[in-house]
Design an enzyme around this catalytic site. Structure first.
Site, PDB file in Angstrom:
ATOM      1  N   LYS A 222     -12.703 -12.669 -45.112  1.00  0.00           N
ATOM      2  CA  LYS A 222     -11.697 -13.045 -44.109  1.00  0.00           C
ATOM      3  C   LYS A 222     -11.966 -14.446 -43.583  1.00  0.00           C
ATOM      4  O   LYS A 222     -13.073 -14.752 -43.132  1.00  0.00           O
ATOM      5  CB  LYS A 222     -11.714 -12.050 -42.949  1.00  0.00           C
ATOM      6  CG  LYS A 222     -10.685 -12.374 -41.866  1.00  0.00           C
ATOM      7  CD  LYS A 222     -10.572 -11.249 -40.849  1.00  0.00           C
ATOM      8  CE  LYS A 222     -11.497 -11.407 -39.667  1.00  0.00           C
ATOM      9  NZ  LYS A 222     -11.182 -12.549 -38.797  1.00  0.00           N
TER      10      LYS A 222
ATOM     11  N   ASP B 185      -6.660 -14.739 -41.524  1.00  0.00           N
ATOM     12  CA  ASP B 185      -6.444 -14.111 -40.213  1.00  0.00           C
ATOM     13  C   ASP B 185      -6.080 -15.193 -39.190  1.00  0.00           C
ATOM     14  O   ASP B 185      -6.918 -15.616 -38.407  1.00  0.00           O
ATOM     15  CB  ASP B 185      -7.744 -13.378 -39.834  1.00  0.00           C
ATOM     16  CG  ASP B 185      -7.686 -12.689 -38.483  1.00  0.00           C
ATOM     17  OD1 ASP B 185      -6.584 -12.429 -37.974  1.00  0.00           O
ATOM     18  OD2 ASP B 185      -8.778 -12.407 -37.935  1.00  0.00           O
TER      19      ASP B 185
ATOM     20  N   LYS C 290      -3.179 -14.859 -37.249  1.00  0.00           N
ATOM     21  CA  LYS C 290      -2.448 -14.181 -36.156  1.00  0.00           C
ATOM     22  C   LYS C 290      -1.308 -15.032 -35.615  1.00  0.00           C
ATOM     23  O   LYS C 290      -1.275 -15.375 -34.429  1.00  0.00           O
ATOM     24  CB  LYS C 290      -3.401 -13.838 -35.011  1.00  0.00           C
ATOM     25  CG  LYS C 290      -4.544 -12.914 -35.388  1.00  0.00           C
ATOM     26  CD  LYS C 290      -5.314 -12.498 -34.141  1.00  0.00           C
ATOM     27  CE  LYS C 290      -6.457 -11.585 -34.441  1.00  0.00           C
ATOM     28  NZ  LYS C 290      -7.563 -12.204 -35.188  1.00  0.00           N
TER      29      LYS C 290
ATOM     30  N   ASP D 170       4.915 -17.092 -32.790  1.00  0.00           N
ATOM     31  CA  ASP D 170       5.721 -18.258 -32.415  1.00  0.00           C
ATOM     32  C   ASP D 170       7.183 -17.864 -32.597  1.00  0.00           C
ATOM     33  O   ASP D 170       7.488 -16.695 -32.881  1.00  0.00           O
ATOM     34  CB  ASP D 170       5.330 -19.455 -33.313  1.00  0.00           C
ATOM     35  CG  ASP D 170       5.545 -20.801 -32.612  1.00  0.00           C
ATOM     36  OD1 ASP D 170       6.594 -20.974 -31.965  1.00  0.00           O
ATOM     37  OD2 ASP D 170       4.666 -21.669 -32.737  1.00  0.00           O
TER      38      ASP D 170
ATOM     39  N   THR E 203      -8.877  -5.632 -30.619  1.00  0.00           N
ATOM     40  CA  THR E 203      -9.893  -4.601 -30.384  1.00  0.00           C
ATOM     41  C   THR E 203     -10.796  -4.951 -29.199  1.00  0.00           C
ATOM     42  O   THR E 203     -11.616  -4.146 -28.784  1.00  0.00           O
ATOM     43  CB  THR E 203     -10.741  -4.386 -31.650  1.00  0.00           C
ATOM     44  OG1 THR E 203     -11.010  -5.655 -32.244  1.00  0.00           O
ATOM     45  CG2 THR E 203     -10.003  -3.532 -32.657  1.00  0.00           C
TER      46      THR E 203
ATOM     47  N   ARG F  81     -20.025 -10.157 -37.132  1.00  0.00           N
ATOM     48  CA  ARG F  81     -21.386 -10.434 -36.656  1.00  0.00           C
ATOM     49  C   ARG F  81     -22.479  -9.471 -37.122  1.00  0.00           C
ATOM     50  O   ARG F  81     -23.603  -9.933 -37.351  1.00  0.00           O
ATOM     51  CB  ARG F  81     -21.367 -10.581 -35.125  1.00  0.00           C
ATOM     52  CG  ARG F  81     -20.723 -11.881 -34.689  1.00  0.00           C
ATOM     53  CD  ARG F  81     -20.279 -11.885 -33.254  1.00  0.00           C
ATOM     54  NE  ARG F  81     -19.110 -11.020 -33.062  1.00  0.00           N
ATOM     55  CZ  ARG F  81     -18.478 -10.862 -31.906  1.00  0.00           C
ATOM     56  NH1 ARG F  81     -18.908 -11.507 -30.832  1.00  0.00           N
ATOM     57  NH2 ARG F  81     -17.427 -10.076 -31.820  1.00  0.00           N
TER      58      ARG F  81
HETATM   59  O1  C5P Z   1     -17.978 -10.088 -35.341  1.00  0.00           O
HETATM   60  P1  C5P Z   1     -16.980  -8.979 -35.332  1.00  0.00           P
HETATM   61  O2  C5P Z   1     -17.335  -7.837 -36.267  1.00  0.00           O
HETATM   62  O3  C5P Z   1     -16.620  -8.508 -33.948  1.00  0.00           O
HETATM   63  O4  C5P Z   1     -15.677  -9.665 -35.959  1.00  0.00           O
HETATM   64  C1  C5P Z   1     -14.429  -9.044 -35.984  1.00  0.00           C
HETATM   65  C2  C5P Z   1     -13.468  -9.971 -36.624  1.00  0.00           C
HETATM   66  O5  C5P Z   1     -12.187  -9.358 -36.653  1.00  0.00           O
HETATM   67  C3  C5P Z   1     -13.277 -11.316 -35.920  1.00  0.00           C
HETATM   68  O6  C5P Z   1     -13.112 -12.293 -36.928  1.00  0.00           O
HETATM   69  C4  C5P Z   1     -12.008 -11.146 -35.133  1.00  0.00           C
HETATM   70  O7  C5P Z   1     -11.279 -12.356 -35.030  1.00  0.00           O
HETATM   71  C5  C5P Z   1     -11.236 -10.162 -35.987  1.00  0.00           C
HETATM   72  N1  C5P Z   1     -10.263  -9.351 -35.284  1.00  0.00           N
HETATM   73  C6  C5P Z   1     -10.586  -8.502 -34.248  1.00  0.00           C
HETATM   74  N2  C5P Z   1      -9.616  -7.767 -33.613  1.00  0.00           N
HETATM   75  C7  C5P Z   1      -8.341  -7.844 -34.013  1.00  0.00           C
HETATM   76  C8  C5P Z   1      -8.005  -8.691 -35.068  1.00  0.00           C
HETATM   77  C9  C5P Z   1      -8.999  -9.418 -35.688  1.00  0.00           C
HETATM   78  O8  C5P Z   1     -11.745  -8.394 -33.892  1.00  0.00           O
HETATM   79  N3  C5P Z   1      -7.424  -7.086 -33.442  1.00  0.00           N
END
Ligand code: C5P
Length: 243
Positions: free
Chosen positions: A39, A66, A68, A71, A132, A224
């Site tokens: 991603k 990603d 998002k 607009d 999330t 992460r």
């Molecule tokens: O580091 P972590 O596991 O929290 O990363 C989650 C990834 O998913 C990030 O890149 C974040 O931008 C993305 N994301 C998210 N929630 C969403 C959409 C995308 O955490 N609803």
């Protein structure tokens, strides 16, 4: 890697949340041979751009862009067209932009696919429901949407489906209700994934990888817990083995 492990790996999307192509490339090298999805989000795309996305495609990876988008419909349509021409496998727009905006995103994809070369594959177009990181208080007191996060997510998912998109980004906690409301074939992409004992960070609605897959989600997004690990490859392998 066993057949089962391969099929699990294919449903894991590793979030390359890095500031530069060099850092992301180092991570990608360390994962070589594991058939995961990758991603590219705003941090990396705004610094490394389309070229970096194309370099991942040349290496044979499936790529989720990603960005998002949110607009006016005409702008999102143009954005969707450009993204589709990049050859990514999946990208997203915010469901909060409304039905016309999402339909316009689809039209952008259609336009790019018209006359696209043989073998070009239509990208999955995904709607973002609630982030999330959003909890009940943020939803009610700040964003101004009444009710539970889960109800808001399911309502968005229904709107995304009726706009003709392929699926949604949501938390694993909402997958069962989304599949009930929108059908088993409606794709769910779920971030907010934390292996047992991992640091939660800014995420709010979370599950472990085996729990998320047990809900029936199609893809999990993990950043992460892999990118921040001392040994990212070992972290990803441990996650795959846990499912
Ligand atoms: O580091 P972590 O596991 O929290 O990363 C989650 C990834 O998913 C990030 O890149 C974040 O931008 C993305 N994301 C998210 N929630 C969403 C959409 C995308 O955490 N609803």
């Amino acid at each position: 890697m066993s057949e089962h492990q391969t099929s699990v790996a294919e449903r894991i999307i590793v979030a390359l949340d890095y500031a530069s192509a060099q850092e992301a490339e180092a991570l990608v090298r360390s994962l070589e041979g594991i058939p995961c999805y990758l991603k590219v989000g705003m941090q990396l795309f705004y610094s490394a751009g389309p070229q970096f996305v194309q370099s991942l495609k040349k290496k044979g990876y499936r790529v989720f862009l990603d960005l998002k988008m949110h607009d006016i419909p005409n702008t999102v349509k143009g954005g969707a067209e450009s993204i589709t021409r990049l050859g990514v496998d999946m990208f997203n727009v915010h469901a909060a932009g409304g039905k016309l905006m999402m339909e316009s995103a689809r039209e952008g994809v259609d336009k790019a696919m018209t006359g696209a070369g043989p073998g070009s594959k239509r990208p999955l177009l995904i709607g973002v429901t609630q982030l999330t990181s959003t909890n009940q208080a943020t939803l009610n007191d700040e964003i101004g949407i009444a009710g539970s996060v889960e109800d808001a997510v399911v309502r968005y998912a229904e709107l995304v489906r009726s706009s003709g998109l392929d699926g949604v980004v949501a938390s694993p906690l909402e997958v069962v209700r989304i599949k009930q409301a929108c059908g088993a074939g409606f794709v769910t992409v779920t971030p907010g994934i934390r292996p047992a004992g991992a640091d939660i960070g800014d995420q709010s609605r979370i599950m472990t990888p085996p729990q998320a897959f047990a809900q029936g989600t199609d893809y999990v997004v993990i950043g992460r817990p892999i990118t921040g690990a001392q040994d990212p490859r070992a972290a990803l392998e441990a996650i795959i083995a846990s499912v």
